[in-house]
Design an enzyme around this catalytic site. Structure first.
Site, short mmCIF file in Angstrom:
data_model
loop_
_atom_site.label_atom_id
_atom_site.label_comp_id
_atom_site.label_asym_id
_atom_site.label_seq_id
_atom_site.Cartn_x
_atom_site.Cartn_y
_atom_site.Cartn_z
N ASP A 35 -73.84 -127.85 -47.00
CA ASP A 35 -72.75 -128.68 -46.74
C ASP A 35 -71.85 -128.44 -45.56
OD1 ASP A 35 -71.76 -126.55 -48.39
OD2 ASP A 35 -70.84 -127.95 -49.85
N SER A 66 -55.44 -125.49 -71.09
CA SER A 66 -56.73 -125.73 -71.06
C SER A 66 -57.21 -125.25 -72.46
CB SER A 66 -57.47 -124.69 -70.12
OG SER A 66 -58.93 -124.74 -70.50
N LEU A 126 -72.66 -124.96 -61.47
CA LEU A 126 -72.73 -126.34 -62.17
C LEU A 126 -71.33 -127.00 -61.97
CD1 LEU A 126 -74.84 -126.33 -65.49
CD2 LEU A 126 -75.58 -126.52 -62.93
N SER A 127 -70.39 -126.48 -61.21
CA SER A 127 -69.17 -126.93 -60.63
C SER A 127 -68.29 -127.57 -61.97
CB SER A 127 -69.38 -128.33 -59.72
OG SER A 127 -68.67 -128.26 -58.60
N GLU A 161 -59.06 -126.96 -53.89
CA GLU A 161 -60.13 -125.54 -54.06
C GLU A 161 -59.87 -124.74 -52.72
OE1 GLU A 161 -63.56 -126.31 -56.34
OE2 GLU A 161 -64.85 -124.96 -55.08
N ASP A 173 -69.57 -130.63 -53.97
CA ASP A 173 -69.21 -130.85 -55.41
C ASP A 173 -68.25 -132.13 -55.78
OD1 ASP A 173 -70.55 -128.39 -55.30
OD2 ASP A 173 -69.00 -126.90 -55.81
N TYR A 225 -70.36 -115.33 -49.79
CA TYR A 225 -70.35 -116.67 -49.59
C TYR A 225 -69.44 -116.89 -48.24
CZ TYR A 225 -69.50 -121.84 -50.14
OH TYR A 225 -69.57 -123.13 -49.83
P1 ADP Z 1 -68.55 -123.48 -60.92
O1 ADP Z 1 -67.66 -124.47 -60.25
O2 ADP Z 1 -69.82 -123.32 -60.50
O3 ADP Z 1 -68.44 -123.41 -62.62
P2 ADP Z 1 -66.24 -121.73 -59.84
O4 ADP Z 1 -66.19 -120.41 -59.74
O5 ADP Z 1 -66.28 -122.67 -58.71
O6 ADP Z 1 -67.71 -121.80 -60.69
O7 ADP Z 1 -65.35 -122.36 -60.88
C1 ADP Z 1 -65.08 -121.68 -62.13
C2 ADP Z 1 -63.71 -121.58 -62.61
O8 ADP Z 1 -63.26 -122.86 -62.55
C3 ADP Z 1 -63.26 -120.77 -63.66
O9 ADP Z 1 -63.46 -119.56 -63.37
C4 ADP Z 1 -62.00 -121.31 -64.00
O10 ADP Z 1 -61.15 -120.57 -63.37
C5 ADP Z 1 -61.89 -122.61 -63.54
N1 ADP Z 1 -62.25 -123.70 -64.67
C6 ADP Z 1 -63.46 -124.26 -64.92
N2 ADP Z 1 -63.43 -125.36 -65.99
C7 ADP Z 1 -62.21 -124.64 -66.66
C8 ADP Z 1 -61.69 -125.11 -67.93
N3 ADP Z 1 -62.01 -125.96 -68.71
N4 ADP Z 1 -60.35 -124.41 -68.37
C9 ADP Z 1 -60.07 -123.55 -67.40
N5 ADP Z 1 -60.35 -123.22 -66.29
C10 ADP Z 1 -61.61 -123.66 -65.62
MG MG Z 2 -67.15 -124.54 -58.36
#
Ligand code: ADP
Ligand code: MG
Length: 384
Positions: A35, A66, A126-127, A161, A173, A225
Protein backbone atom coordinates in the site's frame (compact mmCIF):
# COMPACT_ATOMS: atom_id res chain seq x y z
CA UNK A 1 -26.80 5.93 25.53
CA UNK A 2 -29.82 5.79 27.82
CA UNK A 3 -30.85 8.93 29.67
CA UNK A 4 -30.91 8.98 33.44
CA UNK A 5 -33.75 11.50 33.40
CA UNK A 6 -37.15 10.54 34.81
CA UNK A 7 -38.91 12.38 32.00
CA UNK A 8 -39.92 10.24 28.99
CA UNK A 9 -39.82 13.33 26.73
CA UNK A 10 -36.15 13.97 27.55
CA UNK A 11 -35.37 10.30 27.13
CA UNK A 12 -36.85 10.34 23.64
CA UNK A 13 -34.79 13.41 22.67
CA UNK A 14 -31.62 11.70 23.84
CA UNK A 15 -32.41 8.67 21.71
CA UNK A 16 -33.14 10.79 18.65
CA UNK A 17 -29.80 12.58 18.69
CA UNK A 18 -27.80 9.42 19.20
CA UNK A 19 -26.16 7.98 16.09
CA UNK A 20 -24.51 4.58 15.68
CA UNK A 21 -22.31 3.13 12.95
CA UNK A 22 -20.73 -0.26 12.51
CA UNK A 23 -17.48 -0.73 10.58
CA UNK A 24 -15.65 -4.01 9.94
CA UNK A 25 -12.10 -5.20 10.40
CA UNK A 26 -10.47 -6.81 7.39
CA UNK A 27 -8.47 -9.75 6.17
CA UNK A 28 -5.98 -8.93 3.47
CA UNK A 29 -6.12 -11.87 1.07
CA UNK A 30 -2.87 -10.85 -0.63
CA UNK A 31 -0.78 -7.73 -1.32
CA UNK A 32 1.19 -7.02 1.86
CA UNK A 33 3.24 -3.86 2.42
CA UNK A 34 2.32 -2.82 -1.11
CA UNK A 35 0.00 0.00 0.00
CA UNK A 36 2.67 2.56 0.89
CA UNK A 37 4.49 1.57 -2.30
CA UNK A 38 1.43 2.80 -4.22
CA UNK A 39 0.79 -0.75 -5.39
CA UNK A 40 -2.05 -3.26 -5.21
CA UNK A 41 -3.74 -5.16 -2.40
CA UNK A 42 -6.78 -7.40 -2.15
CA UNK A 43 -8.47 -7.04 1.25
CA UNK A 44 -11.97 -8.01 2.30
CA UNK A 45 -14.14 -6.77 5.14
CA UNK A 46 -14.90 -9.42 7.78
CA UNK A 47 -17.95 -9.96 10.03
CA UNK A 48 -16.02 -8.80 13.11
CA UNK A 49 -16.04 -5.03 13.56
CA UNK A 50 -16.60 -2.06 15.81
CA UNK A 51 -19.78 -0.16 16.66
CA UNK A 52 -19.48 3.54 17.51
CA UNK A 53 -22.31 5.44 19.16
CA UNK A 54 -22.14 9.23 19.32
CA UNK A 55 -24.27 11.59 21.40
CA UNK A 56 -24.00 15.29 22.21
CA UNK A 57 -22.48 16.73 25.41
CA UNK A 58 -23.18 20.18 26.79
CA UNK A 59 -19.53 20.74 27.81
CA UNK A 60 -16.72 21.36 25.25
CA UNK A 61 -15.11 17.97 25.79
CA UNK A 62 -14.75 14.64 24.05
CA UNK A 63 -15.69 11.73 26.28
CA UNK A 64 -14.43 8.46 24.81
CA UNK A 65 -15.65 5.17 26.21
CA UNK A 66 -14.71 1.66 25.10
CA UNK A 67 -16.63 -1.38 26.24
CA UNK A 68 -13.25 -3.12 26.00
CA UNK A 69 -11.52 -0.67 28.37
CA UNK A 70 -12.13 0.03 32.04
CA UNK A 71 -11.86 3.80 32.28
CA UNK A 72 -13.32 6.42 29.93
CA UNK A 73 -11.02 9.11 28.56
CA UNK A 74 -11.95 12.78 28.63
CA UNK A 75 -10.25 15.39 26.49
CA UNK A 76 -11.07 19.12 26.39
CA UNK A 77 -11.76 20.26 22.82
CA UNK A 78 -9.18 23.02 23.11
CA UNK A 79 -6.57 20.38 23.96
CA UNK A 80 -7.49 18.13 21.01
CA UNK A 81 -4.17 17.71 19.19
CA UNK A 82 -1.66 14.93 18.47
CA UNK A 83 0.27 14.08 21.61
CA UNK A 84 -2.50 15.23 23.97
CA UNK A 85 -3.24 11.79 25.40
CA UNK A 86 -1.38 10.10 28.24
CA UNK A 87 0.37 6.80 27.47
CA UNK A 88 -2.37 4.67 29.04
CA UNK A 89 -5.06 6.52 27.06
CA UNK A 90 -3.48 6.05 23.63
CA UNK A 91 -6.29 3.72 22.51
CA UNK A 92 -8.71 6.67 22.63
CA UNK A 93 -6.56 8.45 20.03
CA UNK A 94 -8.11 6.32 17.26
CA UNK A 95 -11.47 7.98 18.07
CA UNK A 96 -10.23 11.43 19.16
CA UNK A 97 -8.02 11.50 16.05
CA UNK A 98 -11.09 11.28 13.83
CA UNK A 99 -12.66 14.31 15.55
CA UNK A 100 -9.31 16.11 15.24
CA UNK A 101 -9.01 15.25 11.51
CA UNK A 102 -12.52 16.59 10.90
CA UNK A 103 -11.65 19.84 12.68
CA UNK A 104 -8.40 20.09 10.67
CA UNK A 105 -10.60 20.00 7.56
CA UNK A 106 -12.59 22.95 8.81
CA UNK A 107 -15.59 21.19 10.36
CA UNK A 108 -17.00 22.33 13.71
CA UNK A 109 -16.67 19.67 16.41
CA UNK A 110 -18.83 20.25 19.50
CA UNK A 111 -18.76 18.39 22.82
CA UNK A 112 -19.45 14.70 22.21
CA UNK A 113 -19.64 11.37 23.93
CA UNK A 114 -18.31 8.50 21.77
CA UNK A 115 -18.77 4.89 22.85
CA UNK A 116 -17.04 2.11 20.93
CA UNK A 117 -17.61 -1.62 21.20
CA UNK A 118 -15.47 -3.89 19.05
CA UNK A 119 -15.00 -7.63 18.48
CA UNK A 120 -11.99 -7.60 16.15
CA UNK A 121 -9.05 -9.13 18.04
CA UNK A 122 -6.85 -6.16 18.83
CA UNK A 123 -3.30 -5.96 17.50
CA UNK A 124 -3.70 -9.20 15.54
CA UNK A 125 -3.40 -7.77 12.03
CA UNK A 126 -7.16 -7.79 11.35
CA UNK A 127 -7.42 -4.03 11.68
CA UNK A 128 -9.33 -3.36 14.85
CA UNK A 129 -7.87 0.14 14.51
CA UNK A 130 -9.53 0.87 11.14
CA UNK A 131 -12.80 -0.66 12.39
CA UNK A 132 -12.72 1.77 15.31
CA UNK A 133 -11.73 4.82 13.24
CA UNK A 134 -14.19 4.13 10.42
CA UNK A 135 -17.13 3.48 12.76
CA UNK A 136 -16.40 6.78 14.52
CA UNK A 137 -15.91 8.61 11.21
CA UNK A 138 -19.24 7.35 9.88
CA UNK A 139 -21.08 8.16 13.11
CA UNK A 140 -19.61 11.68 13.38
CA UNK A 141 -20.32 12.39 9.71
CA UNK A 142 -23.97 11.52 10.23
CA UNK A 143 -24.35 13.02 13.68
CA UNK A 144 -22.83 16.35 12.65
CA UNK A 145 -24.56 16.32 9.23
CA UNK A 146 -21.26 16.81 7.36
CA UNK A 147 -22.28 14.98 4.19
CA UNK A 148 -18.81 13.52 3.56
CA UNK A 149 -18.40 10.98 0.75
CA UNK A 150 -17.12 7.47 1.61
CA UNK A 151 -13.72 8.31 0.09
CA UNK A 152 -13.48 11.30 2.45
CA UNK A 153 -14.29 9.06 5.42
CA UNK A 154 -11.38 6.86 4.34
CA UNK A 155 -9.08 9.89 4.27
CA UNK A 156 -10.26 11.17 7.67
CA UNK A 157 -9.82 7.76 9.30
CA UNK A 158 -6.37 7.40 7.80
CA UNK A 159 -5.35 10.89 8.92
CA UNK A 160 -6.42 9.96 12.47
CA UNK A 161 -4.19 6.86 12.43
CA UNK A 162 -1.19 8.44 10.68
CA UNK A 163 -1.10 11.91 12.15
CA UNK A 164 -2.91 11.69 15.49
CA UNK A 165 -2.00 8.20 16.70
CA UNK A 166 1.30 8.29 14.82
CA UNK A 167 1.08 4.89 13.12
CA UNK A 168 2.53 5.30 9.60
CA UNK A 169 0.20 2.75 7.97
CA UNK A 170 -0.57 2.85 4.26
CA UNK A 171 -4.35 3.27 3.93
CA UNK A 172 -5.49 -0.20 2.85
CA UNK A 173 -7.32 -0.92 6.11
CA UNK A 174 -9.60 2.11 5.99
CA UNK A 175 -10.43 1.49 2.30
CA UNK A 176 -11.43 -2.09 3.11
CA UNK A 177 -13.49 -1.10 6.14
CA UNK A 178 -15.45 1.61 4.31
CA UNK A 179 -15.87 -0.06 0.89
CA UNK A 180 -16.18 -3.74 1.92
CA UNK A 181 -18.89 -5.78 0.17
CA UNK A 182 -20.47 -9.09 1.03
CA UNK A 183 -19.02 -11.93 -1.06
CA UNK A 184 -16.30 -9.78 -2.63
CA UNK A 185 -12.69 -8.87 -2.09
CA UNK A 186 -11.55 -5.42 -3.11
CA UNK A 187 -8.78 -4.91 -5.62
CA UNK A 188 -7.32 -1.64 -4.36
CA UNK A 189 -5.00 0.49 -6.44
CA UNK A 190 -3.18 2.35 -3.70
CA UNK A 191 -1.93 5.05 -6.09
CA UNK A 192 -5.32 6.15 -7.37
CA UNK A 193 -7.31 4.68 -4.43
CA UNK A 194 -9.61 3.08 -7.01
CA UNK A 195 -11.43 0.04 -5.63
CA UNK A 196 -12.74 -2.81 -7.78
CA UNK A 197 -14.94 -5.39 -6.02
CA UNK A 198 -14.00 -8.89 -7.22
CA UNK A 199 -16.27 -11.91 -6.57
CA UNK A 200 -15.06 -14.11 -3.72
CA UNK A 201 -17.93 -16.43 -2.86
CA UNK A 202 -16.27 -19.04 -0.66
CA UNK A 203 -19.43 -21.00 0.02
CA UNK A 204 -20.37 -21.35 -3.64
CA UNK A 205 -16.83 -22.60 -4.34
CA UNK A 206 -17.06 -25.15 -1.50
CA UNK A 207 -14.25 -23.44 0.39
CA UNK A 208 -13.57 -21.78 3.69
CA UNK A 209 -11.02 -19.19 4.81
CA UNK A 210 -9.58 -20.18 8.15
CA UNK A 211 -7.94 -17.48 10.29
CA UNK A 212 -5.41 -18.45 12.96
CA UNK A 213 -4.70 -15.70 15.46
CA UNK A 214 -1.22 -16.75 16.55
CA UNK A 215 -1.30 -14.35 19.52
CA UNK A 216 2.19 -13.21 18.65
CA UNK A 217 1.55 -9.47 19.03
CA UNK A 218 2.51 -7.00 16.30
CA UNK A 219 3.49 -3.37 16.64
CA UNK A 220 2.99 -0.84 13.87
CA UNK A 221 3.77 2.46 15.56
CA UNK A 222 7.54 2.17 15.61
CA UNK A 223 10.60 0.19 14.61
CA UNK A 224 10.54 -2.45 11.91
CA UNK A 225 7.42 -1.25 10.11
CA UNK A 226 8.90 2.22 9.63
CA UNK A 227 12.22 0.66 8.61
CA UNK A 228 10.50 -1.33 5.84
CA UNK A 229 8.82 1.82 4.57
CA UNK A 230 12.12 3.68 4.54
CA UNK A 231 13.94 0.82 2.75
CA UNK A 232 11.25 0.75 0.02
CA UNK A 233 11.41 4.52 -0.42
CA UNK A 234 15.21 4.33 -0.65
CA UNK A 235 15.08 1.51 -3.22
CA UNK A 236 12.60 3.50 -5.33
CA UNK A 237 14.88 6.57 -5.17
CA UNK A 238 17.94 4.56 -6.23
CA UNK A 239 16.00 2.98 -9.08
CA UNK A 240 14.71 6.35 -10.23
CA UNK A 241 10.98 5.64 -9.94
CA UNK A 242 8.34 7.53 -7.91
CA UNK A 243 7.39 4.30 -6.09
CA UNK A 244 8.20 0.57 -6.35
CA UNK A 245 4.76 0.17 -7.91
CA UNK A 246 6.30 1.55 -11.09
CA UNK A 247 8.45 -1.54 -11.63
CA UNK A 248 6.91 -4.60 -13.31
CA UNK A 249 7.99 -8.21 -12.99
CA UNK A 250 9.76 -7.88 -16.36
CA UNK A 251 11.93 -5.14 -14.86
CA UNK A 252 12.78 -7.14 -11.73
CA UNK A 253 16.09 -8.62 -12.80
CA UNK A 254 17.37 -5.27 -14.09
CA UNK A 255 16.31 -3.65 -10.79
CA UNK A 256 18.14 -6.36 -8.83
CA UNK A 257 21.31 -5.71 -10.87
CA UNK A 258 21.13 -2.00 -10.15
CA UNK A 259 20.75 -2.27 -6.36
CA UNK A 260 24.03 -3.04 -4.65
CA UNK A 261 22.62 -3.41 -1.14
CA UNK A 262 21.34 -6.95 -0.47
CA UNK A 263 18.69 -5.81 2.03
CA UNK A 264 17.27 -3.24 -0.38
CA UNK A 265 17.26 -5.89 -3.13
CA UNK A 266 15.19 -8.21 -0.98
CA UNK A 267 12.73 -5.50 0.09
CA UNK A 268 12.22 -4.34 -3.50
CA UNK A 269 11.85 -7.92 -4.77
CA UNK A 270 9.06 -8.58 -2.30
CA UNK A 271 7.11 -5.51 -3.35
CA UNK A 272 7.57 -6.03 -7.10
CA UNK A 273 6.63 -9.74 -6.98
CA UNK A 274 3.80 -9.13 -4.48
CA UNK A 275 2.15 -6.57 -6.77
CA UNK A 276 2.32 -9.12 -9.58
CA UNK A 277 0.87 -11.90 -7.41
CA UNK A 278 -1.96 -9.62 -6.28
CA UNK A 279 -2.98 -8.76 -9.83
CA UNK A 280 -2.71 -12.44 -10.85
CA UNK A 281 -4.91 -13.39 -7.89
CA UNK A 282 -7.58 -10.84 -8.90
CA UNK A 283 -7.48 -12.21 -12.48
CA UNK A 284 -8.14 -15.75 -11.23
CA UNK A 285 -10.97 -14.61 -8.94
CA UNK A 286 -12.67 -12.65 -11.74
CA UNK A 287 -13.15 -15.97 -13.52
CA UNK A 288 -14.19 -17.83 -10.38
CA UNK A 289 -10.96 -19.83 -9.95
CA UNK A 290 -10.79 -19.67 -6.16
CA UNK A 291 -8.76 -22.81 -5.50
CA UNK A 292 -6.17 -21.75 -8.04
CA UNK A 293 -5.11 -18.73 -5.99
CA UNK A 294 -3.62 -21.08 -3.35
CA UNK A 295 -0.06 -21.16 -4.73
CA UNK A 296 -0.04 -17.35 -4.97
CA UNK A 297 -0.97 -17.07 -1.27
CA UNK A 298 1.79 -19.48 -0.28
CA UNK A 299 4.35 -17.72 -2.50
CA UNK A 300 3.35 -14.43 -0.86
CA UNK A 301 4.14 -15.93 2.53
CA UNK A 302 7.56 -17.14 1.39
CA UNK A 303 8.29 -13.65 0.07
CA UNK A 304 7.27 -12.01 3.37
CA UNK A 305 9.38 -14.55 5.26
CA UNK A 306 12.53 -14.58 3.13
CA UNK A 307 12.64 -11.20 1.36
CA UNK A 308 10.64 -8.75 3.44
CA UNK A 309 11.51 -10.55 6.70
CA UNK A 310 8.33 -9.62 8.53
CA UNK A 311 7.20 -13.02 9.75
CA UNK A 312 7.97 -14.63 13.12
CA UNK A 313 8.40 -18.35 13.97
CA UNK A 314 4.79 -18.64 15.20
CA UNK A 315 3.27 -17.53 11.89
CA UNK A 316 5.72 -19.60 9.83
CA UNK A 317 4.77 -22.66 11.85
CA UNK A 318 1.02 -22.02 11.47
CA UNK A 319 1.43 -21.71 7.68
CA UNK A 320 3.45 -24.94 7.50
CA UNK A 321 0.85 -26.86 9.48
CA UNK A 322 -2.10 -25.53 7.43
CA UNK A 323 -0.35 -26.54 4.20
CA UNK A 324 0.47 -29.97 5.63
CA UNK A 325 -3.23 -30.35 6.47
CA UNK A 326 -4.36 -29.76 2.92
CA UNK A 327 -4.78 -25.98 2.61
CA UNK A 328 -4.67 -24.86 -1.04
CA UNK A 329 -2.64 -21.89 0.11
CA UNK A 330 -1.70 -20.16 3.37
CA UNK A 331 -0.02 -16.93 4.40
CA UNK A 332 0.37 -14.39 7.12
CA UNK A 333 -2.06 -11.50 6.73
CA UNK A 334 -1.57 -7.93 7.98
CA UNK A 335 1.46 -5.83 8.74
CA UNK A 336 3.43 -8.70 10.22
CA UNK A 337 5.87 -9.35 13.07
CA UNK A 338 3.14 -11.58 14.50
CA UNK A 339 -0.61 -11.53 14.09
CA UNK A 340 -2.81 -13.78 11.97
CA UNK A 341 -2.39 -16.46 9.33
CA UNK A 342 -5.05 -17.39 6.75
CA UNK A 343 -5.56 -20.72 5.04
CA UNK A 344 -7.81 -21.41 2.05
CA UNK A 345 -9.22 -24.91 2.42
CA UNK A 346 -12.21 -27.19 2.22
CA UNK A 347 -14.55 -26.74 5.21
CA UNK A 348 -14.11 -30.40 6.21
CA UNK A 349 -10.38 -29.80 6.76
CA UNK A 350 -10.66 -26.70 8.89
CA UNK A 351 -11.25 -28.35 12.27
CA UNK A 352 -8.42 -30.87 11.97
CA UNK A 353 -6.10 -28.17 10.67
CA UNK A 354 -6.81 -25.78 13.55
CA UNK A 355 -6.37 -28.56 16.12
CA UNK A 356 -3.07 -29.46 14.49
CA UNK A 357 -1.89 -25.83 14.80
CA UNK A 358 -2.86 -25.83 18.50
CA UNK A 359 -0.89 -29.06 19.02
CA UNK A 360 2.15 -27.74 17.13
CA UNK A 361 2.11 -24.53 19.19
CA UNK A 362 1.82 -26.49 22.45
CA UNK A 363 4.85 -28.53 21.37
CA UNK A 364 6.90 -25.33 21.16
CA UNK A 365 5.47 -23.67 24.28
CA UNK A 366 3.88 -20.88 22.23
CA UNK A 367 0.67 -19.28 23.57
CA UNK A 368 -2.45 -21.13 22.45
CA UNK A 369 -3.65 -19.79 19.08
CA UNK A 370 -7.31 -19.05 18.34
CA UNK A 371 -8.95 -19.97 15.05
CA UNK A 372 -12.16 -19.01 13.29
CA UNK A 373 -13.44 -18.81 9.73
CA UNK A 374 -14.37 -15.59 7.93
CA UNK A 375 -16.42 -14.61 4.92
CA UNK A 376 -16.29 -11.39 2.92
CA UNK A 377 -18.69 -9.06 4.73
CA UNK A 378 -20.40 -5.72 4.25
CA UNK A 379 -18.48 -2.46 4.81
CA UNK A 380 -19.17 0.46 7.18
CA UNK A 381 -22.84 1.34 7.57
CA UNK A 382 -25.25 3.18 9.79
CA UNK A 383 -27.21 1.18 12.36
CA UNK A 384 -30.87 2.15 12.59
P1 ADP B 1 -4.88 -3.98 14.52
O1 ADP B 1 -5.45 -2.84 13.77
O2 ADP B 1 -4.21 -4.97 13.64
O3 ADP B 1 -5.85 -4.63 15.43
P2 ADP B 1 -3.34 -1.87 15.68
O4 ADP B 1 -2.12 -1.84 16.54
O5 ADP B 1 -3.31 -1.12 14.41
O6 ADP B 1 -3.71 -3.40 15.43
O7 ADP B 1 -4.57 -1.33 16.50
C1 ADP B 1 -4.88 -1.89 17.76
C2 ADP B 1 -5.15 -0.77 18.73
O8 ADP B 1 -6.41 -0.15 18.42
C3 ADP B 1 -5.33 -1.25 20.16
O9 ADP B 1 -4.08 -1.36 20.81
C4 ADP B 1 -6.17 -0.13 20.76
O10 ADP B 1 -5.35 0.98 21.07
C5 ADP B 1 -7.06 0.28 19.59
N1 ADP B 1 -8.38 -0.39 19.64
C6 ADP B 1 -8.93 -1.18 18.69
N2 ADP B 1 -10.17 -1.59 19.04
C7 ADP B 1 -10.42 -1.04 20.25
C8 ADP B 1 -11.54 -1.08 21.16
N3 ADP B 1 -12.65 -1.79 20.90
N4 ADP B 1 -11.43 -0.38 22.34
C9 ADP B 1 -10.31 0.33 22.61
N5 ADP B 1 -9.24 0.40 21.79
C10 ADP B 1 -9.27 -0.28 20.63
MG1 MG C 1 -4.32 -1.41 12.68
Amino acid sequence: MSSTSESPAVEQTAELVECAWRAPGRVNLIGEHTDYNEGFCLPMAIPQGCTATVSPLAEPVLEIISVQREAPVELALDELAPGALAEEDQWAGYAAGVAWALRERGHQVPGLSITVDGDVPSGAGLSSSAALECSVAGALNDHLGLGLEPSELVAVARQAENDFVGAPTGGMDQLASIFGERGRVLLCDMRTLAVEPVPFDLEAAGLTLLVIDTKAPHQLTDGPYGERREACAQAARLLGVPALRDLSLEELSDAMDRLSDETLRKRARHVITENDRTLACADLLRTGQLRQIGPLLTASHASMRDDFEITVPEVDLAVEVLLAFGAFGARMTGGGFGGCVIGLMEPAQARAASLAVVAAFAGRDYPEPVSFTVTAAVGAHRLD
